[in-house]
Design an enzyme around this catalytic site. Structure first.
Site, PDB file in Angstrom:
ATOM      1  N   LYS A  10      -8.831   2.353  -6.584  1.00  0.00           N
ATOM      2  CA  LYS A  10      -9.734   1.259  -6.235  1.00  0.00           C
ATOM      3  C   LYS A  10     -10.185   1.311  -4.782  1.00  0.00           C
ATOM      4  CE  LYS A  10      -6.127  -2.281  -5.717  1.00  0.00           C
ATOM      5  NZ  LYS A  10      -5.092  -1.302  -5.307  1.00  0.00           N
ATOM      6  N   ARG A 124      -1.863  11.584  -1.936  1.00  0.00           N
ATOM      7  CA  ARG A 124      -2.842  10.846  -1.125  1.00  0.00           C
ATOM      8  C   ARG A 124      -2.637  11.102   0.371  1.00  0.00           C
ATOM      9  NH1 ARG A 124      -3.828   4.506  -2.108  1.00  0.00           N
ATOM     10  NH2 ARG A 124      -1.721   4.210  -1.331  1.00  0.00           N
TER      11      ARG A 124
HETATM   12  P1  AMP Z   1      -2.387  -1.584  -0.493  1.00  0.00           P
HETATM   13  O1  AMP Z   1      -2.929  -0.728   0.586  1.00  0.00           O
HETATM   14  O2  AMP Z   1      -3.432  -2.504  -1.079  1.00  0.00           O
HETATM   15  O3  AMP Z   1      -1.635  -0.819  -1.549  1.00  0.00           O
HETATM   16  O4  AMP Z   1      -1.321  -2.560   0.205  1.00  0.00           O
HETATM   17  C1  AMP Z   1      -0.188  -2.041   0.858  1.00  0.00           C
HETATM   18  C2  AMP Z   1       0.882  -3.118   0.989  1.00  0.00           C
HETATM   19  O5  AMP Z   1       0.350  -4.214   1.740  1.00  0.00           O
HETATM   20  C3  AMP Z   1       1.322  -3.745  -0.322  1.00  0.00           C
HETATM   21  O6  AMP Z   1       2.336  -2.989  -0.974  1.00  0.00           O
HETATM   22  C4  AMP Z   1       1.837  -5.091   0.155  1.00  0.00           C
HETATM   23  O7  AMP Z   1       3.099  -4.977   0.782  1.00  0.00           O
HETATM   24  C5  AMP Z   1       0.822  -5.443   1.238  1.00  0.00           C
HETATM   25  N1  AMP Z   1      -0.331  -6.200   0.695  1.00  0.00           N
HETATM   26  C6  AMP Z   1      -1.633  -5.815   0.659  1.00  0.00           C
HETATM   27  N2  AMP Z   1      -2.417  -6.756   0.102  1.00  0.00           N
HETATM   28  C7  AMP Z   1      -1.587  -7.781  -0.211  1.00  0.00           C
HETATM   29  C8  AMP Z   1      -1.768  -9.044  -0.836  1.00  0.00           C
HETATM   30  N3  AMP Z   1      -2.971  -9.450  -1.251  1.00  0.00           N
HETATM   31  N4  AMP Z   1      -0.680  -9.821  -0.995  1.00  0.00           N
HETATM   32  C9  AMP Z   1       0.548  -9.441  -0.580  1.00  0.00           C
HETATM   33  N5  AMP Z   1       0.794  -8.257  -0.013  1.00  0.00           N
HETATM   34  C10 AMP Z   1      -0.244  -7.427   0.179  1.00  0.00           C
END
Ligand code: AMP
Length: 215
Positions: A10, A124
């Site tokens: 995504k 990645r």
């Molecule tokens: P991502 O890059 O979207 O995979 O996010 C990496 C990490 O950031 C996740 O594993 C969460 O620890 C934190 N994170 C990102 N977005 C959120 C969200 N909307 N709510 C809570 N934690 C988030």
């Protein structure tokens, strides 16, 4: 808004779509990683949750998003990548949208099997300078281990280790899957196979958003 398990592609699609539409892409994961890098109070609170594959508490992420939405680049529309991830976040977003006089055009959910996700995430690589994301075999940089855009050495995220990936997938099923039902019930959800080639997924995203104005 894009919803999906970690590594489903995504972020890659969000980058493409936001560039094509000329709108802001707001990835809460990126904002949190920047806060950690800069050692801000938010970053210091969020780091341990992120490193362990857990979600950062709702009140922190909701406050962070409310701040981010104040920026001028959200005025002509924006794409949310990785938010909301829990029902309280979805409800808080609804309140924010109402108070801003906005509505959600569409929630696009990306799906992929767990073993595909593990393979994707372990390959990645990202650019710490410009944020571009690659995959060592599926979407390599034109400059090998350096960013094709800006030439900076690519890095691997700490939370892209297998054990942490599996934890993140469990958290997704428990916390984020109910968010899909929330948007399904509102009639704005489109679900896509995230394992198709990047261009095909992009075309399906475009179809899902068909008729959306570009500014
Ligand atoms: P991502 O890059 O979207 O995979 O996010 C990496 C990490 O950031 C996740 O594993 C969460 O620890 C934190 N994170 C990102 N977005 C959120 C969200 N909307 N709510 C809570 N934690 C988030």
């Amino acid at each position: 808004m894009f919803i999906g398990p970690p590594g489903v592609g995504k972020g890659t699609q969000a980058e493409r779509l936001a560039a094509a539409q000329g709108i802001a892409k707001i990835s809460t994961g990126d904002v949190l990683r920047a806060a950690v890098r800069h050692g801000t109070p938010l970053g210091r609170q969020a780091k341990a949750f992120m490193d362990s594959g857990a979600l950062v508490p709702d009140e922190l992420v909701i406050g962070m998003l409310a701040e981010r939405l104040k920026a001028d680049d959200t005025k002509s529309g924006y794409l949310l990548d990785g938010f909301p991830r829990t029902l309280p976040q979805a409800e808080a977003l609804e309140t924010m949208l109402v108070s801003r006089g906005e509505r959600l055009d569409r929630a696009v959910a990306f799906e992929a099997a767990a073993d595909v996700i593990v393979a994707r995430l372990s390959g990645r690589r990202g650019c710490p300078a410009c944020g571009k994301v690659y995959h060592v075999t599926n979407d390599p940089s034109s400059r090998g281990t350096m960013c094709g855009g800006c030439g900076t050495a690519l890095t691997q995220r700490d939370d892209d280790r297998e054990e942490t990936i599996r934890k993140r997938l469990t958290v997704y099923e428990r916390e984020t899957a109910p968010v899909l039902s929330y948007y399904q019930a509102r009639g704005v959800l489109t679900t896509l196979d995230g394992t198709a080639p990047i261009d095909q997924v992009a075309a399906r995203v475009e179809t899902a958003l068909g008729g959306r104005r570009s500014a």
